[in-house]
Design an enzyme around this catalytic site. Structure first.
Site, PDB file in Angstrom:
ATOM      1  N   THR A  25       0.867  -1.177   0.000  1.00 44.32           N
ATOM      2  CA  THR A  25       0.000   0.000   0.000  1.00 44.32           C
ATOM      3  C   THR A  25       0.908   1.232   0.000  1.00 44.32           C
ATOM      4  O   THR A  25       2.132   1.124   0.158  1.00 44.32           O
ATOM      5  CB  THR A  25      -0.912   0.042   1.243  1.00 44.32           C
ATOM      6  OG1 THR A  25      -0.124   0.305   2.404  1.00 44.32           O
ATOM      7  CG2 THR A  25      -1.679  -1.272   1.420  1.00 44.32           C
ATOM      8  N   ASP A  26       0.318   2.421  -0.153  1.00 38.20           N
ATOM      9  CA  ASP A  26       1.113   3.645  -0.129  1.00 38.20           C
ATOM     10  C   ASP A  26       1.816   3.832   1.204  1.00 38.20           C
ATOM     11  O   ASP A  26       2.943   4.347   1.258  1.00 38.20           O
ATOM     12  CB  ASP A  26       0.223   4.862  -0.416  1.00 38.20           C
ATOM     13  CG  ASP A  26      -0.229   4.905  -1.864  1.00 38.20           C
ATOM     14  OD1 ASP A  26       0.474   4.320  -2.716  1.00 38.20           O
ATOM     15  OD2 ASP A  26      -1.281   5.508  -2.142  1.00 38.20           O
ATOM     16  N   CYS A  27       1.132   3.432   2.289  1.00 32.70           N
ATOM     17  CA  CYS A  27       1.737   3.613   3.613  1.00 32.70           C
ATOM     18  C   CYS A  27       2.588   2.421   4.043  1.00 32.70           C
ATOM     19  O   CYS A  27       3.414   2.535   4.941  1.00 32.70           O
ATOM     20  CB  CYS A  27       0.656   3.910   4.648  1.00 32.70           C
ATOM     21  SG  CYS A  27      -0.786   2.841   4.573  1.00 32.70           S
ATOM     22  N   TYR A  28       2.380   1.267   3.413  1.00 32.79           N
ATOM     23  CA  TYR A  28       3.166   0.062   3.695  1.00 32.79           C
ATOM     24  C   TYR A  28       3.643  -0.534   2.360  1.00 32.79           C
ATOM     25  O   TYR A  28       3.042  -1.460   1.828  1.00 32.79           O
ATOM     26  CB  TYR A  28       2.317  -0.966   4.457  1.00 32.79           C
ATOM     27  CG  TYR A  28       1.888  -0.535   5.838  1.00 32.79           C
ATOM     28  CD1 TYR A  28       2.811  -0.478   6.881  1.00 32.79           C
ATOM     29  CD2 TYR A  28       0.566  -0.187   6.103  1.00 32.79           C
ATOM     30  CE1 TYR A  28       2.418  -0.086   8.154  1.00 32.79           C
ATOM     31  CE2 TYR A  28       0.163   0.204   7.366  1.00 32.79           C
ATOM     32  CZ  TYR A  28       1.091   0.262   8.396  1.00 32.79           C
ATOM     33  OH  TYR A  28       0.702   0.648   9.651  1.00 32.79           O
TER      34      TYR A  28
END
Length: 390
Positions: free
Chosen positions: A142-145
């Site tokens: 994901t964008d954050c992970y």
């Protein structure tokens, strides 16, 4: 017997005696003799705490843990430890490893009766022994992970958080397993020979925690216990808890009844009290050491903790026909003393018995807990919520 009796002592008063080194502490087998020799009234006055213990396979056990983060960050979708799948649907790097989960390259649906199985229970024992295990993680990103994969060797010391979290332990009585079919069957109670050739059973008898407090008067949410060699706590009733079992005149359940949910810091524990086990032709589990202190508050508690092996009976169940089909039929109800003699009678036949619970190690746990209390290192706790028993 199930009603509350007028307390002659409180847990607070007993703890004060422990702090001063004046508490009288007996293990459960010693309490049997004490009640026989002095009666329940005097035993209630003389004895402050009775320690219990059990060391037995407890399949509803596992490890709740966090693997920590390192850049770039990862939100784990799939995780394995030593190729044993973990449930990673909790948070980014939180997971749960069940002791009966099998190694991915050793699937349960292709059992060969001559093989033993490596599973979650063995991973937990390896970690507690200080051994390195392989960690494998996969993510969709994901964008954050953004990280997609993680592979490395880890030890228990590397985990920021690791708790033994067991949804159902310390069964209050259990089945005696036999097999009335014409072939050997492979079960979580061990291999059962055909035509009533053996009977397997599991409990520590008079040492077993929940036989010593059959109505859960002193065991509940927040009760401090010996767990895996360290300290743990009761979180409440376990899954499959049966609060209204049929009982003997002494108040003991006549079939599987109460259970406990427990947890404790895995980093405090010792491999002597946590052993990965395999059942031939079935799968894996974890033998867990649990000890629970029972405060002797009054005569009723002295009576309950005076329970002996001859008082306890257990139901004999056919795991060949009845158990798999949900048929509730009891073939016999022998005492624990008879089971420990090595032979019982079922349908007029003599059947050899084998315990899955270690009586020797159960006593060792009760004595280890006794020593901790006598030294002042272990105080009792008040249950914050009762566990249903009637």
């Amino acid at each position: 017997m199930g009603g509350a009796a007028k307390a002659s002592k409180t847990i607070s008063q007993i703890n004060e005696r422990i702090r001063k080194g004046k508490a009288v502490v007996l293990n459960a087998s010693e309490m049997v003799e004490a009640v026989k020799s002095m009666g329940k009234a005097k035993a209630a006055r003389e004895v402050d705490v009775v320690t219990t213990g059990t060391f037995s396979p407890m399949c509803s056990s596992g490890m709740l843990f966090n693997i920590g983060q390192e850049p770039p960050l990862i939100k784990v979708q799939k995780m394995r430890l030593n190729n044993v799948p973990c449930h990673a649907g909790l948070a980014a790097v939180d997971a749960y490893l069940g002791v009966t989960e099998l190694r991915k390259d050793d699937p349960l649906n292709k059992i060969h009766p001559g093989r033993f199985k490596y599973g979650g229970g063995h991973v937990i024992e390896d970690l507690v022994r200080g051994r390195a295990v392989s960690l494998w993680c996969e993510s969709y990103g994901t964008d954050c992970y953004p990280k997609l994969k993680l592979e490395k060797e880890i030890t228990l010391a590397d985990l920021p958080y690791a708790q033994l979290f067991n949804p159902r332990n310390c069964y209050q009585s259990y089945n005696v397993a036999v097999n009335m079919t014409s072939r050997t069957i492979y079960t979580y109670m061990g291999p059962l020979k055909p035509n009533l050739k053996n009977a397997n059973f599991a409990t520590a008898g008079e040492l077993s925690p929940l036989f010593n407090d059959p109505f859960f008067r002193t065991i509940g949410l927040g009760t401090k216990i010996f767990l895996g060699g360290g300290e743990g706590y009761v979180l409440g009733s376990g899954t499959q808890h049966n609060p209204r079992p049929k009982r003997s005149e002494r108040g003991l359940p006549l079939h599987p009844a109460g259970t406990l949910m427990v947890r404790g810091d895995l980093k405090q524990m010792q491999a002597r009290w946590l052993r990965g086990v395999s059942f031939l032709g079935y799968g894996s589990s974890l033998a867990v050491g649990v000890g629970i202190p029972i405060p002797v508050l009054d005569e009723d508690m002295a009576f309950f903790t005076g329970v002996c092996d001859a008082d306890i009976t257990m139901p004999v169940v056919d795991y060949g026909h009845d158990y798999p089909n949900g048929v509730k039929r009891v073939l016999a109800q022998p005492s624990y003393a008879e089971l420990m003699s090595g032979e019982i009678r079922v349908n007029g036949e003599s059947v050899a018995t084998t315990p899955l619970t270690s009586r020797v190690m159960s006593l060792e746990i009760a004595d280890a807990l006794k020593e901790r209390i006598q030294s002042g290192a272990f105080l009792l706790t008040e249950p914050q919520e009762r566990i249903a028993s009637v």
